[in-house]
Design a protein around this motif. Structure first.
Motif, PDB file in Angstrom:
ATOM      1  N   LEU A  63       0.810  -1.220   0.000  1.00  0.00           N
ATOM      2  CA  LEU A  63       0.000   0.000   0.000  1.00  0.00           C
ATOM      3  C   LEU A  63       0.842   1.269   0.000  1.00  0.00           C
ATOM      4  CD1 LEU A  63      -2.912  -0.945   2.437  1.00  0.00           C
ATOM      5  CD2 LEU A  63      -2.940  -0.867  -0.061  1.00  0.00           C
ATOM      6  N   GLU A  64       1.971   1.238   0.716  1.00  0.00           N
ATOM      7  CA  GLU A  64       2.837   2.423   0.762  1.00  0.00           C
ATOM      8  C   GLU A  64       3.377   2.736  -0.624  1.00  0.00           C
ATOM      9  OE1 GLU A  64       6.355   4.355   3.561  1.00  0.00           O
ATOM     10  OE2 GLU A  64       6.065   2.178   3.561  1.00  0.00           O
ATOM     11  N   VAL A  65       3.816   1.705  -1.322  1.00  0.00           N
ATOM     12  CA  VAL A  65       4.342   1.893  -2.678  1.00  0.00           C
ATOM     13  C   VAL A  65       3.235   2.401  -3.601  1.00  0.00           C
ATOM     14  CG1 VAL A  65       5.307   0.724  -4.699  1.00  0.00           C
ATOM     15  CG2 VAL A  65       6.162   0.169  -2.411  1.00  0.00           C
ATOM     16  N   LEU A  66       2.051   1.797  -3.516  1.00  0.00           N
ATOM     17  CA  LEU A  66       0.944   2.202  -4.388  1.00  0.00           C
ATOM     18  C   LEU A  66       0.530   3.647  -4.134  1.00  0.00           C
ATOM     19  CD1 LEU A  66      -1.145  -1.077  -4.166  1.00  0.00           C
ATOM     20  CD2 LEU A  66      -0.108  -0.146  -6.245  1.00  0.00           C
ATOM     21  N   ASN A  67       0.472   4.051  -2.870  1.00  0.00           N
ATOM     22  CA  ASN A  67       0.118   5.439  -2.537  1.00  0.00           C
ATOM     23  C   ASN A  67       1.157   6.426  -3.060  1.00  0.00           C
ATOM     24  OD1 ASN A  67      -2.408   5.337  -1.216  1.00  0.00           O
ATOM     25  ND2 ASN A  67      -1.434   4.489   0.609  1.00  0.00           N
ATOM     26  N   MET A  68       2.427   6.085  -2.876  1.00  0.00           N
ATOM     27  CA  MET A  68       3.498   6.975  -3.372  1.00  0.00           C
ATOM     28  C   MET A  68       3.476   7.049  -4.894  1.00  0.00           C
ATOM     29  SD  MET A  68       6.541   5.811  -0.796  1.00  0.00           S
ATOM     30  CE  MET A  68       7.835   6.714  -1.607  1.00  0.00           C
ATOM     31  N   LEU A  69       3.224   5.920  -5.532  1.00  0.00           N
ATOM     32  CA  LEU A  69       3.177   5.904  -6.995  1.00  0.00           C
ATOM     33  C   LEU A  69       2.013   6.762  -7.509  1.00  0.00           C
ATOM     34  CD1 LEU A  69       4.492   4.819  -9.544  1.00  0.00           C
ATOM     35  CD2 LEU A  69       3.052   2.794  -9.371  1.00  0.00           C
ATOM     36  N   PHE A  70       0.860   6.663  -6.837  1.00  0.00           N
ATOM     37  CA  PHE A  70      -0.273   7.525  -7.203  1.00  0.00           C
ATOM     38  C   PHE A  70       0.139   8.997  -7.057  1.00  0.00           C
ATOM     39  CE2 PHE A  70      -3.722  10.227  -5.678  1.00  0.00           C
ATOM     40  CZ  PHE A  70      -4.580  10.155  -6.757  1.00  0.00           C
ATOM     41  N   PHE A  71       0.775   9.321  -5.967  1.00  0.00           N
ATOM     42  CA  PHE A  71       1.160  10.711  -5.680  1.00  0.00           C
ATOM     43  C   PHE A  71       2.081  11.258  -6.758  1.00  0.00           C
ATOM     44  CE2 PHE A  71       4.224  13.678  -3.789  1.00  0.00           C
ATOM     45  CZ  PHE A  71       3.367  14.702  -3.425  1.00  0.00           C
ATOM     46  N   VAL A  72       3.176  10.524  -7.069  1.00  0.00           N
ATOM     47  CA  VAL A  72       4.142  11.053  -8.046  1.00  0.00           C
ATOM     48  C   VAL A  72       3.519  11.068  -9.450  1.00  0.00           C
ATOM     49  CG1 VAL A  72       6.185  10.414  -6.737  1.00  0.00           C
ATOM     50  CG2 VAL A  72       5.273   8.797  -8.395  1.00  0.00           C
ATOM     51  N   SER A  73       2.646  10.109  -9.765  1.00  0.00           N
ATOM     52  CA  SER A  73       2.005  10.093 -11.085  1.00  0.00           C
ATOM     53  C   SER A  73       1.061  11.288 -11.206  1.00  0.00           C
ATOM     54  CB  SER A  73       1.234   8.791 -11.269  1.00  0.00           C
ATOM     55  OG  SER A  73       2.096   7.679 -11.181  1.00  0.00           O
ATOM     56  N   TYR A  74       0.361  11.591 -10.121  1.00  0.00           N
ATOM     57  CA  TYR A  74      -0.536  12.746 -10.106  1.00  0.00           C
ATOM     58  C   TYR A  74       0.242  14.047 -10.312  1.00  0.00           C
ATOM     59  CZ  TYR A  74      -3.992  16.107  -8.421  1.00  0.00           C
ATOM     60  OH  TYR A  74      -4.849  17.167  -8.314  1.00  0.00           O
ATOM     61  N   ILE A  75       1.370  14.169  -9.597  1.00  0.00           N
ATOM     62  CA  ILE A  75       2.206  15.359  -9.714  1.00  0.00           C
ATOM     63  C   ILE A  75       2.703  15.502 -11.168  1.00  0.00           C
ATOM     64  CG2 ILE A  75       4.425  16.384  -9.023  1.00  0.00           C
ATOM     65  CD1 ILE A  75       2.340  16.635  -6.859  1.00  0.00           C
TER      66      ILE A  75
END
Length: 385
Positions: free
Chosen positions: A373-385
Motif C-alpha cells: 500500500l505504501e508503494v501504491l500510494n506513493m506511486l499515485f502521488f508522483v504520477s498525479y504530480i
C-alpha cells in the motif's frame, strides 16, 4: 597382550580414555610391538592429546616404518594442532604408501583447501567422488566448489551428499549459504527447515540460520535462532554478537552494546560484532561512524548487500546528495528484492522534487511487492504530480 586387548575392547566400545591407558601400559611393557604405538596414537587423538599422539606415531614409524595408517594418524595429530602443511606431508606420504588409502587422500585434499591449493584439492576430490563416492567425499567436493564460487556444482554435490546421508548437517549449511548468495530466501529457509528434522540439537544449524536471516533483514527471526544457539551452547561468542546485532537493529541499544563489545574484545574481526557495532552507530544517529563501519563490512563481505542501504540512509541524513544516490543505486542494483531501499530512495527523490525518477523506482518496487500500500500510494502521488 592383555593390556593391548583390553585397549581394543575399550576402543570398540568408545571408551577412549580407558583404551589410551591400556595401550600406554602395553607399550611400556613391550615397546617393540609394531601396532601398539599406532593404536595408542589414535586413542590419544580421540582424547585430544594431540602432541602426545604425534610422539606415539613417531615411535610407531621407528618400529614399523612405511606404514600407511601410521602416517595417516600422524597427519591427523598434526592437523588437529592446525599444522596444516606438516599434516599434508604425512597424508601425502600415506597415499604414496597405499594408493587405496582414500581417507588419507581425502584429508590431504582438505589440507590443500586450508592451504588454498585449490587445484591440487580439486584433482583428489574429483577422483574420490567418482571412485569412492560417499557422503564425506562428496560433501568436501561441494565445499571446494563453494569456496571457488562455483555455486551450481556446489549445489549439485551438496545435494548428492544428502542422498548418501540425509542426516548430515554440513551439506545443508552449504546449500543455505548458496541460496543466501543468490538471494533466494525461500529456498534457504526451506533448506534449514529440512536440516532441522535431523539436527535439532546442533548449535551450528541455528547459528547459520540466524546469519542467513539477518542477511535478509529478518532480525526478529534471527534473534530466535541466536537465542537457541546460546541455549544449546551458552559460551558461543559469535552467537552473542549475532544476538547483539538483532537488538541493535530493533533499536534496543542497551542490550545490544554489551554483547557486541564483549565479542569485539575477544575477536576484533568478528563479522556479526562488526555489523552490530555499525548498526548501533546508525541507530544512535552517529552517521559518519556508521558509514565507516558499514563500508568496512562491505569491503570484507560484498555479499552483505544490505549495507549499501544503511550507507545511503546515513549519507542522506548528512545531506550528501551525490553519495546518497550512489549508494541507493548500489542497494537496489545488488539487492533488488529489498523493498525498503526503493521506498526510502523514492521518498528522498520526492523530497528533491525528482518525481519522474521516483516514479521509475516505485514501478520497480511494484515488481517486488505488487500489493504494497505504501508503494501504491506513493506511486499515485508522483504520477498525479
Amino acid at each position: 597382550l592383555v593390556y593391548k586387548y583390553l585397549g581394543i575392547c575399550a576402543e570398540k566400545t568408545m571408551r577412549y580414555d580407558d583404551a589410551m591407558r591400556a595401550y600406554k601400559k602395553s607399550a611400556q611393557i613391550n615397546q617393540q610391538d609394531k601396532d601398539i604405538w599406532m593404536k595408542l596414537g589414535f586413542s590419544q587423538v580421540q582424547c585430544q592429546l594431540f602432541e602426545d599422539a604425534e610422539k606415539s606415531f613417531e615411535n610407531a614409524n621407528k618400529i614399523n616404518p612405511s606404514n600407511t595408517d601410521v602416517f595417516a594418524g600422524w597427519g591427523m595429530a598434526l592437523m588437529k594442532q592446525k599444522r596444516y602443511s606438516e599434516a599434508h606431508e604425512k597424508f601425502v606420504e600415506a597415499v604414496r604408501l597405499n594408493k587405496y588409502n582414500f581417507m588419507a587422500m581425502l584429508l590431504a585434499a582438505v589440507m590443500e583447501m586450508r592451504l588454498e591449493r585449490y587445484e591440487d584439492a580439486e584433482l583428489k576430490l574429483k577422483f574420490l567422488s567418482t571412485v569412492a563416492p560417499n557422503e564425506t567425499n562428496t560433501y568436501e567436493y561441494a565445499h571446494l566448489k563453494y569456496i571457488k564460487k562455483d555455486y551450481a556444482n556446489a549445489e549439485y554435490y551438496a545435494k548428492k551428499a544428502l542422498e548418501y546421508n540425509p542426516a548430515m548437517l554440513n551439506p545443508y549449511l552449504i546449500l543455505g549459504k548458496i541460496f543466501r548468495e543468490r538471494l533466494e530466501f525461500e529456498n534457504a529457509n526451506l533448506t534449514f527447515e529440512a536440516a532441522l528434522l535431523y539436527n535439532d540439537t546442533k548449535p551450528d544449524l541455528y547459528y547459520e540460520w540466524g546469519v542467513m536471516l539477518q542477511y535478509f533483514e529478518k532480525y526478529d527471526l534471527a534473534q530466535e535462532k541466536f537465542k537457541k544457539v546460546l541455549e544449546l551452547s551458552p559460551e558461543e561468542g559469535f552467537a552473542k554478537a549475532g544476538l547483539g546485532l538483532t537488538y541493535a537493529a530493533i533499536g534496543d541499544i542497551e542490550n545490544a552494546s554489551p554483547l557486541v563489545s564483549e565479542e569485539l574484545e575477544k575477536e576484533p574481526e568478528c563479522y556479526l560484532a562488526l555489523k552490530g557495532n555499525a548498526m548501533i552507530a546508525f541507530k544512535k544517529n552517529e552517521f559518519e561512524l556508521a558509514i565507516e563501519r558499514f563500508k568496512k563490512i562491505l569491503k570484507e563481505d560484498p555479499s552483505d548487500r544490505a549495507c549499501n542501504y544503511y550507507i545511503a540512509r546515513s549519507y542522506e541524513m548528512l545531506g550528501n546528495d551525490i553519495l546518497t544516490k550512489e549508494y541507493y543505486e548500489n542497494a537496489i542494483k545488488t539487492y533488488p528484492s529489498m523493498l525498503v531501499s526503493y521506498i526510502d530512495y523514492s521518498k528522498y527523490l520526492i523530497e528533491k522534487k525528482e518525481y519522474a525518477e521516483a516514479q521509475r523506482k516505485l514501478r520497480k518496487a511494484l515488481k517486488v511487492d505488487g500489493e504494497n500500500l505504501e508503494v501504491l500510494n506513493m506511486l499515485f502521488f508522483v504520477s498525479y504530480i
